[in-house]
Write a protein that holds these residues in place. Structure first.
Motif, mmCIF file in Angstrom:
data_model
loop_
_atom_site.group_PDB
_atom_site.id
_atom_site.type_symbol
_atom_site.label_atom_id
_atom_site.label_comp_id
_atom_site.label_asym_id
_atom_site.label_seq_id
_atom_site.Cartn_x
_atom_site.Cartn_y
_atom_site.Cartn_z
ATOM 1 N N ALA A 63 5.144 -13.800 -8.640
ATOM 2 C CA ALA A 63 4.584 -14.577 -7.531
ATOM 3 C C ALA A 63 5.038 -14.016 -6.184
ATOM 4 C CB ALA A 63 4.987 -16.042 -7.663
ATOM 5 N N ALA A 66 3.302 -10.733 -5.587
ATOM 6 C CA ALA A 66 1.899 -10.970 -5.241
ATOM 7 C C ALA A 66 1.782 -11.474 -3.810
ATOM 8 C CB ALA A 66 1.287 -11.976 -6.208
ATOM 9 N N TRP A 67 2.691 -12.367 -3.440
ATOM 10 C CA TRP A 67 2.665 -12.911 -2.087
ATOM 11 C C TRP A 67 2.883 -11.804 -1.057
ATOM 12 C CZ3 TRP A 67 6.246 -17.439 -0.052
ATOM 13 C CH2 TRP A 67 5.645 -17.974 1.112
ATOM 14 N N LYS A 72 -1.022 -15.243 -0.133
ATOM 15 C CA LYS A 72 -0.662 -16.526 -0.747
ATOM 16 C C LYS A 72 -1.571 -16.902 -1.916
ATOM 17 C CE LYS A 72 0.413 -19.745 2.403
ATOM 18 N NZ LYS A 72 0.162 -20.921 3.257
ATOM 19 N N ALA A 75 -0.720 -15.231 -5.050
ATOM 20 C CA ALA A 75 0.565 -15.725 -5.538
ATOM 21 C C ALA A 75 0.377 -17.043 -6.295
ATOM 22 C CB ALA A 75 1.524 -15.911 -4.367
ATOM 23 N N SER A 78 -1.275 -16.442 -9.568
ATOM 24 C CA SER A 78 -0.350 -15.861 -10.544
ATOM 25 C C SER A 78 0.478 -16.943 -11.219
ATOM 26 C CB SER A 78 0.594 -14.865 -9.853
ATOM 27 O OG SER A 78 -0.146 -13.853 -9.228
#
Lengths: 280, 398
Positions: A63, A66-67, A72, A75, A78
């Motif tokens: 997360a 990904a962020w 966001k 994230a 995910s």
């Protein structure tokens, strides 16, 4: 025409192939088997590691990653996606699959990027590599899936090797393309200031080819994920194994669940790697 | 010793150049060579030498071979035959390690489309040449900052090239070329991609920088006005060949071929011709000790209404007018001192005509051309200036 064709006897291509594989297996079998053992230990190690890490840790890590690179929305997706995989009790097999994808993609980069550079720089290499890549991309996977067994046995190693064959071409092609696309003037710039081969490569060509190479790696990950299902046929387990069992037992619900898990992993990996290429 | 010496340079593009090379040496023309051998002639028999501190302009239209020629000098393109001596060393046959070294230390290139690395900040772009020489970060930044200041980009060093305008980007290109402190600058149409106004500004700045640093410059352009402004000497290329070489004025005033003549036809000569190129010798001068009658006699003889006055060693003191001279002659004064006018327009031999046209338009007497010691070298009369601007070779004045 017909009579002309009868003059030429049938070419025993199948027989030749069998002979060649047999010969290669006798000559190289022990070496490839030994290699297989080392690889198996490494991949199994990675699988065990991913399974032993608490899922929460992996979810938080993915997360945050990904962020950082993709924002966001990705994230949040995910977190929800991975929690869903835990919920449908496919976490462990998913981690097995992830380990295989990581191993295959890592090897693809290790071999593919240097080969792509060589093929961009050297016309001879380019001419040799291009038809081989065509071959690798169009030959149906099943055709080389089975011959992998006598060399690497059953299990994760032949799965990773066949995934490698299937997923490596875009890495080579796009690395080569990215380097060839560096504007002439920038190449002249490097040369006119007296750059060495490696200075050219690391200070000018690779940075400029970066986003194209990353697009190749992104393609490679997607292809690797799609290959793990097929590779389950030779005992690779993981999510593909679940799908394979589901097919054999006509358990459609189970197959669908495993399929959804693959899609979730694919989306997360795709969005993250795509945005690595775009940033900056 | 010349800084750069090019001898009989030939470049032929293609895979089988022997036959074409032979044909070039025998004087066959480019089209014939291409028909018979399928090879393309890039440069044929170029020879020239450039002295330390000189700005040498190679000009020609696209396809004339000028880009090939400049790339042979740092061997981005390997010549097919001939020699290129940099400080006496032949670069065309040098092993690659030595070549790399010469490229690092002695020469730097400025590119038409700037060639900045988009992933690097301005300071990192400027420091590129220093970086590949392995110079430490602090030291190369310090050196890069010096040339960034020189080109007037202080404050932009942390920006990326895409944030800069074209003119600013080329300043970065020039700063990068100067950062390694090379002896030779190779400038491949550096200002062609810029707007006319910015282009002129950059030309002026280049001249300013050149005055300070005295580099040896090879400058490529297709713009004759630019060539005349920047070049100490100019080589004109056509069909892979240098058709004329000389100082700007030689090319303007005595074009060697019909082609050159057509090329220079439309140029703004007032920006290329200097006072010394069009000045004429004064038909006569008088000295302060001469009497008014001598002066009047001279004026009558040549049909002019004023005369320049110099001392015995040629220093200009002023001029006299016919009516003043006849006045004092009537009064019986024997010396000219009292009527010498000193408010004469003067100029230097190197002044461009463009800066003199306004003076020429308003003055009633010719403009005196004097050197730094105030010695009268010649005078500018409207007729000779107009003839010069019209492109006529001056032939008349005694």
């Amino acid at each position: 025409m017909n009579s002309l064709m009868t003059l030429i006897p049938r070419i025993p291509l199948a027989q030749w192939t069998d002979n060649a594989i047999e010969y290669l297996q006798e000559e190289w079998g022990p070496a490839t088997k030994a290699f297989s053992h080392v690889m198996e230990a490494l991949i199994k190690g990675l699988q065990d590691f991913l399974i032993s890490v608490p899922p929460e840790v992996i979810i938080i890590f993915v997360a945050l990653l990904a962020w950082w690179v993709a924002g966001k929305k990705i994230a949040v997706f995910s977190i929800i996606g991975l929690l869903f995989i835990i919920n449908i009790e496919l976490w462990a097999v998913s981690m097995q699959t992830l380990a295989m994808v990581i191993a295959a993609v890592g090897l693809c980069m290790l071999i593919g990027v240097p080969l792509g550079i060589l093929s961009a720089k050297n016309e001879v290499v380019h001419r040799i590599v291009t038809p081989i890549l065509d071959f690798m991309q169009t030959l149906p996977a099943f055709v080389y899936l089975l011959p992998a067994i006598p060399f690497f046995g059953l299990g994760v190693v032949p799965a990773v090797i066949t995934t490698l064959i299937f997923a490596m071409p875009p890495v080579i092609r796009l690395t080569s393309l990215g380097i060839k696309q560096v504007p002439d003037e920038l190449v002249e710039l490097g040369r006119s200031f007296g750059s060495t081969f490696f200075q050219m490569l690391f200070k000018i060509e690779l940075p400029l080819a970066r986003s194209t190479i990353l697009a190749g790696i992104n393609q490679c990950i997607m292809l690797a994920l799609s290959m793990v299902v097929v590779a389950a046929m030779i005992g690779a387990k993981g999510l593909g194994g679940v799908v394979w069992t589901a097919i054999q037992t006509l358990n459609m619900g189970m197959g669908f669940e495993a399929g959804i898990a693959i899609v979730i992993m694919a989306i997360i990996l795709d969005r993250i790697t795509q945005n690595v290429g775009k940033s900056k | 010793m010349a800084k750069i010496e090019v001898k009989n340079l030939i470049k032929i593009y293609g895979t089988n150049t022997d036959k074409a090379l032979e044909m070039v040496r025998q004087g066959a023309d480019n089209i014939e060579i291409r028909k018979k051998t399928k090879q393309v002639v890039g440069v044929r028999n170029a020879s020239f030498s450039v002295e330390q501190g000189e700005s040498f302009v190679i000009m020609g239209l696209s396809g004339s071979g000028k880009s090939t020629l400049i790339r042979c000098i740092n061997r981005l393109i390997k010549p097919s035959a001939g020699e290129i001596l940099i400080d006496g060393e032949d670069i065309s046959k040098m092993p690659s390690k030595q070549l790399e070294d010469i490229r690092r230390r002695k020469m730097a290139m400025v590119f038409q489309r700037f060639a900045l690395l988009p992933h690097r900040t301005i300071v990192d772009n400027v420091a590129y040449g220093l970086e590949i020489q392995g110079i430490s970060r602090d030291k190369r930044y310090e050196q890069a900052m010096r040339t960034i200041e020189l080109v007037g980009l202080k404050g932009w060093e942390e920006s990326y090239p895409s944030n800069l305008s074209g003119g600013m980007q080329q300043r970065v290109g020039i700063a990068r070329a100067l950062a390694t402190d090379p002896d030779i600058l190779l400038m491949d149409e550096p200002f062609s991609a810029l707007d006319p106004l910015i282009r002129q500004e950059m030309q002026d700045e280049l001249l300013e920088i050149q005055q300070k640093l005295q580099k040896t410059i090879i400058f490529i352009t297709h713009d004759l006005d630019e060539a005349l402004k920047v070049g100490d000497r100019i080589a004109l290329m056509k069909d892979a060949q240098i058709v004329q070489m000389g100082q700007p004025e030689d090319i303007l005033l005595s074009p060697a071929t019909e082609y050159v003549a057509r090329f220079v036809e439309n140029v703004n000569r007032s920006k290329a011709l200097t006072a010394s190129a069009v000045m004429v010798k004064p038909r006569s001068v008088v000295h302060p000790k001469d009497g008014p009658l001598t002066a009047l006699y001279q004026m009558e003889k040549y049909g002019i209404s004023s005369l320049f006055v110099t001392d015995r060693s040629g220093h200009l003191t002023g001029y006299i007018r016919a009516e003043d001279a006849s006045d004092i002659a009537e009064q019986g004064i024997k010396q000219l001192d009292s009527i010498i006018q000193t408010d004469i327009p003067v100029t230097h031999p190197d002044e461009y005509l463009s800066n003199l046209l306004e003076v020429m338009a308003h003055t009633k007497v010719p403009v005196a051309v004097v050197d730094e010691n105030n010695i009268l070298k010649g005078i500018l009369v409207r007729g000779s200036v107009i003839a010069g601007l019209a492109g006529e070779r001056r032939e008349f004045h005694e």
